[in-house]
Design a protein around this motif. Structure first.
Motif, PDB file in Angstrom:
ATOM      1  N   ALA A  16       0.795  -1.425   0.008  1.00  0.00           N
ATOM      2  CA  ALA A  16      -0.241  -0.600  -0.656  1.00  0.00           C
ATOM      3  C   ALA A  16       0.761   0.978   0.340  1.00  0.00           C
ATOM      4  O   ALA A  16       0.266   2.531  -0.302  1.00  0.00           O
ATOM      5  N   ALA A  27      -5.261   2.883  -2.522  1.00  0.00           N
ATOM      6  CA  ALA A  27      -5.850   3.405  -1.032  1.00  0.00           C
ATOM      7  C   ALA A  27      -6.380   4.391  -1.297  1.00  0.00           C
ATOM      8  O   ALA A  27      -6.989   4.862  -0.201  1.00  0.00           O
ATOM      9  N   LEU A  38      -4.963  -1.068   4.944  1.00  0.00           N
ATOM     10  CA  LEU A  38      -3.536  -1.282   4.073  1.00  0.00           C
ATOM     11  C   LEU A  38      -2.129  -2.341   5.127  1.00  0.00           C
ATOM     12  O   LEU A  38      -1.505  -2.073   6.048  1.00  0.00           O
TER      13      LEU A  38
END
Length: 298
Positions: A8, A17, A29
Motif C-alpha cells: 500500500a 488506497a 493497508l
C-alpha cells in the motif's frame, strides 16, 4: 465493504488506497512502512506492518474482506526473483481461499507470461495463474511503462539536464501514469458487479519514443534536455551497489531487454479500452516539475 490493499505504500498501492478510503470503504493497508500511510490512517484506514510473503499475517489481515488488491513488490535481495514472485502469490492466494475473498484485482504487466526469459514479465504470468486457481473473480490489470520512473531521474535532470534509460531513442513505449493505474484498480475494487477471470491492458493515451519524451520535457521545463541510452550492464552494476543479488541483476537485465525489443511486449496492439487519460505533458507539469522544484530547494 472491506477492502485490503497489499503493497500500500508504493505509487500504485497508495493512490488506490486514497481512492478507496475516499469512497468510504473499510480499508486495510498492508505495508512494511506503515509510517508512510499516517495521513490515510487519520482518514480511517488501518495500516498493518505485513509483508507480501507473510502467509499467516495475510490470512489474519484479510478476514471478512470483500476484495483484495495485489501487487508483487520487487525484492532486491531475493536469492531467486522468480521464486519470490511465486512465494508471495502463493501466500496471497492462500489468504484468498481461506477467507473466501470474492474479488481480486492484481497489478500485472503488459505481455505477462508471453514467454520465458522476460524477467518479471515472465514471473507475473505465474502470479496470474496462481490467483486464477484461488478465486473465481480475478482482474489482472496489465499496464505499460510507468511515467513515474522519471521521478528517479530528478537529480540527473536537474544536475546534467539529461535523462538515462536503456532503450533506443526511437523505441515506441506505452507510457502510463501510476495514478491512472490506481484509479482503475480502485474502480474495480469498489465495483461488486463484475465477475470472471480476465485481463485488461492499460497503455496510457499514446505511445511515445524517448526522443518525443525529451522534446516534451524540454518544452515544459523550458531548458534543453538530452537523452543518453545507457547499457543494461551499467544498470546491473548500479543494482549490485544497492544490494541486488546476482539473480535479481540478471532477471532485471532480461526485463530491460524484453521491454527494449521493438517487436516484443510493447508492440502490443493498442485498443480503445487500453487508453488512460494522463498525458506525459500533464505528468511532467503536475508531478515531475514539482519534484524537481522540491529537489532544487533542498
Amino acid at each position: 465493504m472491506k477492502i485490503v490493499i497489499a503493497a500500500a505504500s508504493g505509487n500504485i498501492g497508495r493512490h488506490t488506497a486514497e481512492k478507496v478510503v475516499q469512497a468510504g470503504a473499510e480499508t486495510i493497508l498492508l505495508t512494511r512502512q506503515p509510517e508512510k500511510l499516517a495521513d490515510l490512517v487519520v482518514q480511517g484506514a488501518i495500516a498493518k506492518p505485513i509483508s507480501s510473503d507473510d502467509t499467516q499475517g495475510l490470512i489474519e489481515a484479510t478476514q471478512n474482506a470483500d476484495a483484495l488488491f495485489w501487487l508483487t513488490p520487487p525484492k532486491m535481495d531475493a536469492i531467486s526473483l522468480g521464486d519470490w514472485y511465486i512465494q508471495t502469490a502463493m501466500s496471497g492466494a492462500k489468504a484468498v481461499r481461506e477467507n473466501r475473498i470474492e474479488r481480486v484485482v492484481n497489478i500485472s504487466s503488459l505481455g505477462a507470461g508471453a514467454g520465458p526469459d522476460l524477467g518479471t514479465v515472465t514471473f507475473i504470468g505465474n502470479v496470474e495463474s496462481i490467483f486464477n486457481q484461488a478465486c473465481s473473480n480475478v482482474l489482472h490489470l496489465r499496464p505499460g511503462y510507468f511515467m513515474e520512473n522519471f521521478l528517479e531521474q530528478v537529480q540527473f535532470i536537474q544536475r546534467d539536464h539529461t535523462v538515462y534509460f536503456p532503450y533506443a531513442s526511437d523505441h515506441d513505449i506505452p507510457w502510463i501514469s501510476t495514478d491512472d493505474i490506481g484509479d482503475e484498480a480502485a474502480k474495480y475494487l469498489l465495483d461488486t458487479h463484475w465477475a470472471g477471470q480476465w485481463t485488461h491492458n492499460l497503455m496510457g493515451p499514446e505511445n511515445l519514443t524517448l526522443s518525443e519524451i525529451i522534446a516534451v520535457l524540454s518544452r515544459v521545463l523550458d531548458r534543453p534536455i538530452k537523452y543518453v541510452q545507457v547499457t543494461i550492464e551499467s544498470i546491473q552494476q548500479q543494482l549490485a551497489l544497492t544490494g541486488a543479488t546476482p539473480d535479481v541483476q540478471r532477471e532485471l537485465g532480461n526485463l530491460f531487454n524484453a521491454l527494449g525489443n521493438p517487436d516484443g511486449i510493447y508492440a502490443t496492439v493498442r485498443t480503445p479500452e487500453a487508453v488512460t487519460s494522463t498525458t506525459f505533458k500533464q505528468f511532467t507539469t503536475h508531478k515531475l516539475l514539482s519534484h524537481i522544484l522540491q529537489s532544487s530547494r533542498q
